[in-house]
Write a protein that holds these residues in place. Sequence first.
Motif, PDB file in Angstrom:
ATOM      1  N   LEU B  24       0.758  -1.222  -0.173  1.00 31.30           N
ATOM      2  CA  LEU B  24      -0.044   0.044   0.083  1.00 31.30           C
ATOM      3  C   LEU B  24       0.744   1.192  -0.006  1.00 31.30           C
ATOM      4  CD1 LEU B  24      -2.998   0.650   0.238  1.00 31.30           C
ATOM      5  CD2 LEU B  24      -2.747   0.846   2.626  1.00 31.30           C
ATOM      6  N   LEU B  25       1.961   1.350   0.914  1.00 26.45           N
ATOM      7  CA  LEU B  25       2.772   2.290   0.780  1.00 26.45           C
ATOM      8  C   LEU B  25       3.538   2.550  -0.339  1.00 26.45           C
ATOM      9  CD1 LEU B  25       4.457   1.841   4.454  1.00 26.45           C
ATOM     10  CD2 LEU B  25       3.020   3.749   3.698  1.00 26.45           C
ATOM     11  N   ALA B  26       3.871   1.425  -1.193  1.00 28.67           N
ATOM     12  CA  ALA B  26       4.514   1.591  -2.295  1.00 28.67           C
ATOM     13  C   ALA B  26       3.732   2.084  -3.500  1.00 28.67           C
ATOM     14  CB  ALA B  26       5.101   0.023  -2.888  1.00 28.67           C
ATOM     15  N   VAL B  27       2.543   1.431  -3.413  1.00 30.33           N
ATOM     16  CA  VAL B  27       1.577   2.014  -4.507  1.00 30.33           C
ATOM     17  C   VAL B  27       1.307   3.340  -4.362  1.00 30.33           C
ATOM     18  CG1 VAL B  27      -0.794   1.719  -5.153  1.00 30.33           C
ATOM     19  CG2 VAL B  27       0.704  -0.115  -5.045  1.00 30.33           C
ATOM     20  N   SER B  28       1.179   3.831  -3.280  1.00 32.22           N
ATOM     21  CA  SER B  28       0.906   5.292  -2.744  1.00 32.22           C
ATOM     22  C   SER B  28       2.291   6.287  -2.941  1.00 32.22           C
ATOM     23  CB  SER B  28       0.353   5.448  -1.403  1.00 32.22           C
ATOM     24  OG  SER B  28       1.322   4.883  -0.378  1.00 32.22           O
ATOM     25  N   GLY B  29       3.228   5.626  -3.119  1.00 36.33           N
ATOM     26  CA  GLY B  29       4.444   6.453  -3.527  1.00 36.33           C
ATOM     27  C   GLY B  29       5.187   6.740  -2.189  1.00 36.33           C
ATOM     28  N   TYR B  30       4.782   6.315  -1.026  1.00 33.65           N
ATOM     29  CA  TYR B  30       5.900   6.919   0.026  1.00 33.65           C
ATOM     30  C   TYR B  30       6.943   6.081   0.132  1.00 33.65           C
ATOM     31  CZ  TYR B  30       1.632   9.047   1.934  1.00 33.65           C
ATOM     32  OH  TYR B  30       0.602   9.817   2.090  1.00 33.65           O
ATOM     33  N   ILE B  34      13.159   5.492  -1.093  1.00 32.20           N
ATOM     34  CA  ILE B  34      13.821   4.218  -0.226  1.00 32.20           C
ATOM     35  C   ILE B  34      14.092   3.457  -1.690  1.00 32.20           C
ATOM     36  CG2 ILE B  34      13.690   2.212   0.852  1.00 32.20           C
ATOM     37  CD1 ILE B  34      11.612   3.790   2.508  1.00 32.20           C
ATOM     38  N   PHE B  35      13.218   3.294  -2.722  1.00 32.37           N
ATOM     39  CA  PHE B  35      13.346   2.540  -3.854  1.00 32.37           C
ATOM     40  C   PHE B  35      14.660   3.354  -4.621  1.00 32.37           C
ATOM     41  CE2 PHE B  35       8.900   0.636  -4.141  1.00 32.37           C
ATOM     42  CZ  PHE B  35       9.534  -0.499  -3.492  1.00 32.37           C
ATOM     43  N   SER B  36      14.610   4.490  -5.048  1.00 34.94           N
ATOM     44  CA  SER B  36      15.760   5.231  -5.719  1.00 34.94           C
ATOM     45  C   SER B  36      16.930   5.115  -4.865  1.00 34.94           C
ATOM     46  CB  SER B  36      15.256   6.502  -5.779  1.00 34.94           C
ATOM     47  OG  SER B  36      13.985   6.919  -6.189  1.00 34.94           O
ATOM     48  N   LEU B  37      17.022   5.331  -3.870  1.00 35.26           N
ATOM     49  CA  LEU B  37      18.335   5.013  -2.978  1.00 35.26           C
ATOM     50  C   LEU B  37      18.827   3.547  -3.073  1.00 35.26           C
ATOM     51  CD1 LEU B  37      19.679   6.961  -1.115  1.00 35.26           C
ATOM     52  CD2 LEU B  37      18.778   5.931   0.895  1.00 35.26           C
ATOM     53  N   THR B  38      17.843   2.566  -3.146  1.00 31.34           N
ATOM     54  CA  THR B  38      18.334   1.283  -3.351  1.00 31.34           C
ATOM     55  C   THR B  38      18.682   0.768  -4.598  1.00 31.34           C
ATOM     56  OG1 THR B  38      16.675   0.709  -1.470  1.00 31.34           O
ATOM     57  CG2 THR B  38      17.726  -1.267  -2.641  1.00 31.34           C
ATOM     58  N   LEU B  39      17.847   1.405  -5.803  1.00 27.61           N
ATOM     59  CA  LEU B  39      18.037   0.867  -7.073  1.00 27.61           C
ATOM     60  C   LEU B  39      19.180   1.636  -7.726  1.00 27.61           C
ATOM     61  CD1 LEU B  39      14.234   0.472  -8.116  1.00 27.61           C
ATOM     62  CD2 LEU B  39      16.134  -1.179  -7.668  1.00 27.61           C
TER      63      LEU B  39
END
Lengths: 167, 278
Positions: B24-30, B34-39
Amino acid sequence: MLFYFSSSIGFIIAIMLQMGIFSRAVLLAGTADVVLLFLAAWSLHQRQKYSWILVVIFGLIVSAISASPVLLLLIVYLTIFLAAMRLQTGFWQSPLLSMFLLVFFGTFLEHGLYILGLFVQGVSLSIGESFSQILLPSVLLNMLLTIPVHALVQEIFRNLAPMRTEI
Amino acid sequence: MRNLFTSGNIRNFIILLVVAGILLLAVSGYLTPIFSLTLSPLISTQSWLSQRYLAIRDFFTSPRDMASLRERNAQLENEVSQLQSQIVELQENLSQAQILYTLLDFARTNPQHEYTAATVIGREISPYYQYIIIDKGSNQGIMHGMPVVTQQGLVGRVDAVIANASRVQLISDAESVVNVHLQNAKVEGQIVGSITGEITLEMIPQDAEVQIGDVLLTSGLGGNYPPNIFVGQVLSMQSQQNRLFQSGSVQSIVDFSSLSAVLIITNFEAVDITPLVP
């Protein structure tokens, strides 16, 4: 027979080159004379007994095309031919030197007779202008073309009229 | 009835709840930062790996590509040279067509004469004579003495004729004499050629006022040329008190060194006045 045929073809090609190309390539008012160059080189390499007849025919052909007097051309061409015959015996081991001598003095003779002919015809001309504007540039152009024409004619007639070999 | 609230079920439910929350957090963009930092390092690493792979692959496969490229290059160069030769040929045709159109235009604007067009195929062998050779002769109706012109002006006259070619004496020849008149000064004179191709104006009376740039036209006197053909312009004049006539130099309107096509006036018959000359 092949010699006479090849000579005639070569001479006609020389006339065509002269009329089509070299007469248009003017230095001051002088031009190269490829016909004279061909005749000089050919005279140095021919070994046939009746070649002088070809020279007379060549002279008549050129005089028919050109505005130059017949007698003038015949005198020039036969003189070059006879001088070449003489040089063959004197300098036969250095034909290129003979070629240079023939072209240099042949050009002077030809132009001298042209000037004389025009003078006799009543054309007002300046000897100095003829010398500096026509004669000297023509001599220069002829001397520049001496080696290539000599090399070409030598290659063509080497098989048809082999040079003398030293015994 | 079995007990639903066993420790295993509660653990599974919590895990499901955490996963759903994360989704839910991922879909809502929160979770984007974190994804950017990781990817980001992963993408950089992938990019580096891919580039190295492509470089190594190119290194091993390039000889084959070079050969095909060279073959293609040679093919294209061949096409380019063919197109260039076509361009040169078309330009020559265009140039020839322009000359012919200009000559045709001249013939239309001067309908009093009949013309035959000819191509210049050679020049005189000797540098002391100013002649050209053209590709029309007696078979085309060319006769001795016919005047030769271009769209610009007078060239000369036919001197010798054979079946399919003629020799034309230029007005710059040393033996050529053309009677002319000055358009502005209304004075008659003669132009004479020379062995170097320069043209001089002679027989101009001392009292005549000739200006530089005056236009010279054929006068028709002598019967060798039709009247009023453009010849050239006066370049300079010399007048000496002890001489009967003035003389000067003339700039011909025709550039004889680049003549490629001419017109022969076929309906003009030159008059031979030689028997009348004392």
